[in-house]
Motif scaffolding. Structure first.
Motif, short mmCIF file in Angstrom:
data_model
loop_
_atom_site.label_atom_id
_atom_site.label_comp_id
_atom_site.label_asym_id
_atom_site.label_seq_id
_atom_site.Cartn_x
_atom_site.Cartn_y
_atom_site.Cartn_z
N GLY A 155 0.83 -1.20 0.03
CA GLY A 155 0.01 0.04 -0.03
C GLY A 155 0.81 1.36 -0.01
N ASP A 156 2.12 1.16 -0.29
CA ASP A 156 2.96 2.27 -0.33
C ASP A 156 2.42 3.52 -1.35
N LEU A 157 2.83 4.53 -1.11
CA LEU A 157 2.48 5.70 -2.12
C LEU A 157 3.71 6.19 -2.70
N GLU A 158 4.96 5.70 -2.30
CA GLU A 158 6.15 5.87 -2.78
C GLU A 158 7.01 4.85 -2.84
N VAL A 159 7.68 4.38 -3.67
CA VAL A 159 8.67 3.16 -3.75
C VAL A 159 10.12 3.73 -4.24
N ILE A 160 11.12 3.80 -3.27
CA ILE A 160 12.52 4.01 -3.53
C ILE A 160 12.96 2.76 -3.89
N CYS A 161 13.46 2.56 -5.40
CA CYS A 161 13.53 1.26 -5.82
C CYS A 161 15.17 0.70 -5.89
N ASP A 162 16.08 1.86 -5.46
CA ASP A 162 17.51 1.29 -5.61
C ASP A 162 18.30 2.19 -4.67
N ASP A 163 19.43 1.71 -4.59
CA ASP A 163 20.40 2.49 -3.53
C ASP A 163 20.78 3.81 -3.96
N ILE A 164 20.95 4.09 -5.23
CA ILE A 164 21.23 5.41 -5.74
C ILE A 164 19.98 6.26 -5.46
N SER A 165 18.67 5.98 -5.62
CA SER A 165 17.44 7.03 -5.44
C SER A 165 17.66 7.04 -3.88
N ARG A 166 17.82 6.00 -3.02
CA ARG A 166 17.69 6.17 -1.55
C ARG A 166 18.66 7.15 -0.98
N GLY A 167 19.98 7.10 -1.72
CA GLY A 167 20.94 8.11 -1.13
C GLY A 167 20.61 9.53 -1.49
N ILE A 168 19.91 9.58 -2.83
CA ILE A 168 19.72 11.14 -3.02
C ILE A 168 18.50 11.57 -2.15
N LYS A 169 17.32 10.46 -2.20
CA LYS A 169 16.45 10.85 -1.11
C LYS A 169 16.74 11.27 0.30
N SER A 170 17.55 10.48 1.02
CA SER A 170 18.05 10.83 2.44
C SER A 170 19.13 11.98 2.38
N ALA A 171 19.79 12.30 1.26
CA ALA A 171 20.59 13.58 1.48
C ALA A 171 19.77 14.73 1.22
N LEU A 172 18.62 14.86 0.98
CA LEU A 172 17.94 15.81 0.77
C LEU A 172 17.41 16.55 2.23
N SER A 173 17.61 15.78 3.13
CA SER A 173 17.32 16.16 4.50
C SER A 173 18.38 16.83 5.17
N GLY A 174 19.80 16.79 4.42
CA GLY A 174 20.99 17.26 5.02
C GLY A 174 21.26 18.70 4.49
N PRO A 175 22.46 19.13 4.52
CA PRO A 175 23.07 20.61 4.16
C PRO A 175 22.92 20.51 2.41
#
Length: 187
Positions: A155-175
């Motif tokens: 039932g997910d609304l967003e699916v982060i499919c790979d490590d590169i996309s996960r890395g980009i998404k997590s970096a968004l909350s940083g500087p």
């Protein structure tokens, strides 16, 4: 038009596909072309072509298939996005994926009333013809599909499919310097 073929840039072809696939319960909405020319060198016609295929065509698919999904109990619309949906580069391609991501979020709100699950699937380099010439590590498309279907079932609304996309998404909350080192103090 051969059975199962679809030209996403032709609204008649999109409408015919929706009519032919009248029993669909899941639509994988994936269209994409790329152009890596710098923003100051790409022609406006080339930018328009990117937006036609990467933004307007998937919206046309969503519009054509929304009534089909509703008639079949709601179903799911899976928009294939990109890790670049959240990241700028000096080319127009990422802006098309950002625009498509925004449309996906709007479609999610609009289609909730008909019980259609709208999923944004973000992925980076996947071994497809679009990036065949790139010499980078690429995810196996079968792995990407498995992750997307797991997200659908959960039932997910967003699916982060790979490590590169996960890395980009997590970096968004940083500087901002984490994504764009040229903006670090002293540069």
């Amino acid at each position: 038009m051969a059975p199962g073929s679809l030209d996403v840039n032709d609204t008649a072809s999109v409408a015919a596909a929706a009519e032919t696939a009248h029993d669909s319960t899941v639509v994988l909405n994936n269209a994409g072309i790329t152009n890596t020319k710098p923003l100051l060198e790409i022609t406006l016609d080339e930018v328009r072509a990117l937006y036609e295929t990467n933004v307007f065509a998937p919206l046309a698919v969503a519009q054509a298939f929304a009534p089909v999904l509703e008639a079949n109990g709601g179903g799911a619309l899976v928009d294939i996005l990109s890790g670049l949906s959240w990241l700028a580069t000096p080319s127009a391609y990422p802006s098309t994926k950002s625009a498509f991501w925004s449309l996906t979020n709007g479609l999610r709100i609009e289609l909730a009333g008909q019980k259609t699950q709208v999923v944004g699937a973000h992925l980076a380099f996947t071994d497809t013809p679009l990036i065949a010439e790139l010499d980078v590590p690429k995810a196996d498309p079968r792995d990407i599909v498995a992750v997307i279907y797991d997200g659908l079932e959960a039932g997910d609304l967003e699916v982060i499919c790979d490590d590169i996309s996960r890395g980009i998404k997590s970096a968004l909350s940083g500087p901002i310097e984490a994504l764009y080192p040229q903006f670090a103090p002293g540069n």
